[in-house]
Design an enzyme around this catalytic site. Structure first.
Site, PDB file in Angstrom:
ATOM      1  CG  ASP A 126      -6.794  -2.088  -3.668  1.00 44.84           C
ATOM      2  OD1 ASP A 126      -7.273  -1.001  -3.304  1.00 44.84           O
ATOM      3  OD2 ASP A 126      -5.608  -2.410  -3.472  1.00 44.84           O
TER       4      ASP A 126
ATOM      5  CB  SER B 119      -0.954  -0.045   1.194  1.00 42.04           C
ATOM      6  OG  SER B 119      -1.959   0.925   1.089  1.00 42.04           O
TER       7      SER B 119
ATOM      8  CG  HIS C 219      -5.923  -1.855   0.067  1.00 42.69           C
ATOM      9  ND1 HIS C 219      -5.058  -1.449  -0.939  1.00 42.69           N
ATOM     10  CD2 HIS C 219      -5.389  -1.373   1.222  1.00 42.69           C
ATOM     11  CE1 HIS C 219      -4.072  -0.753  -0.415  1.00 42.69           C
ATOM     12  NE2 HIS C 219      -4.241  -0.710   0.890  1.00 42.69           N
TER      13      HIS C 219
END
Length: 312
Positions: A248, A149, A278
């Site tokens: 995501d 991320s 995610h």
């Protein structure tokens, strides 16, 4: 994705509302994880001194005979939450599953330390390791950058900055559902922002809140070190593995970054995790998504032949 999972994700997606106002509380919640060395992994803490800064790092040594590989890890959390404590279980598993030594960097967080402070910590720590390989007891080609991320964003930015400054250059990087762009509104060029921007845990609103705290100055959002997709060119980047999640909002920009890296002649492998959202990389180590992720990572680390392949 079955409807029960969708219902649960939709409910969880409401957590973190008013993030900019309540980020300290949200940070305490996400960081409230008991430190556990887990699975027999040996852990040591050190500090990297750069100028007047002391940057904490945590070393994770695999329980079985280690390879010579080193994974320098930058954690996720929107540049606002997360630390080496909350990611200890992830890093222990990473060390054991890859048999690499993992070095987790505890970079400074926004909004107290906005862009590029956290990135500078990641870059400076990585540079110190490359300049002093005896600290890691390895060769430069043994080092791989990895992040999830916001950490994937930082890994990509460190690689770009390293090329631009000419001080070192990692051989490999692993970007797990990375943020690579600066627009996560309805005007985003990426459909996944609209298709997956609500109801799938990480929302487009949360991403914008994180970005507001990390880069409050609008001019900073035009920097390729904040949004690697904005780089004028992407020549001379590390061999790259990008893993995205089907549901995501960041999916398309991560894959677009891989496509652009390929355009500039870099060796790239991309994999989209089917039915995943995610954050799956932080799930318990026996999760099917985590198991599959390490199958791909270990293939990349041990047998990647340097030839670009299509998304599978």
């Amino acid at each position: 994705m079955n409807r029960y999972k969708k219902m649960a994700l939709k409910a969880l997606s409401y957590c973190g509302k008013n993030l900019k106002k309540n980020y300290r509380l949200y940070r305490k919640f996400t960081n409230a994880v008991k430190v556990c060395i887990g699975h027999g992994c040996r852990v040591t803490d050190r500090e990297i001194i750069v100028g007047d800064r002391k940057i904490p790092v945590r070393f994770f040594y695999p329980k079985n005979e280690p390879t010579s590989g080193i994974l320098i890890f930058f954690h996720g959390g929107g540049w606002v939450t997360g630390n080496i404590e909350s990611y200890t279980h992830v890093c222990c598993n990473m060390a054991n599953q890859t048999r690499n030594t993992v070095v987790s960097v505890d970079y400074r967080l926004a909004p107290e330390h906005p862009f590029p402070k956290g990135l500078e910590d990641c870059y400076d720590t990585t540079r110190e390791f490359f300049k002093n390989l005896d600290i890691l007891d390895c060769k430069a080609e043994d080092i791989t950058l990895i992040g999830d991320s916001a950490g994937g964003n930082l890994a990509a930015a460190v690689s770009l900055m390293a090329r631009d400054r000419g001080e070192f250059l990692p051989k490999r990087q692993i970007l797990i559902y990375p943020s690579t762009y600066n627009d996560h509104s309805e005007t985003s060029p990426f459909p996944s922002i609209r298709e997956n921007g609500t109801g799938f845990l990480l929302t487009s609103e949360k991403i914008r809140n994180y970005m507001d705290m990390y880069a409050p100055r609008k001019e900073d959002r035009l920097s390729p070190y904040l949004a690697p997709l904005l780089a004028q060119d992407l020549f001379k980047q590390p061999d790259t593995l990008i893993i995205t999640a089907e549901y995501d909002p960041l999916r398309d920009e991560g894959e677009a970054y891989g496509a652009r890296l390929k355009e500039y002649g870099n060796n790239v492998k991309m994999y989209r995790m089917k039915d995943a959202v995610h954050g799956f990389f932080s799930l318990p180590w026996k999760s099917q998504y985590v198991i599959r992720t390490y199958e791909i990572i270990n293939w990349f680390l041990s047998s990647y032949n340097g030839q670009s392949e299509e998304l599978i």
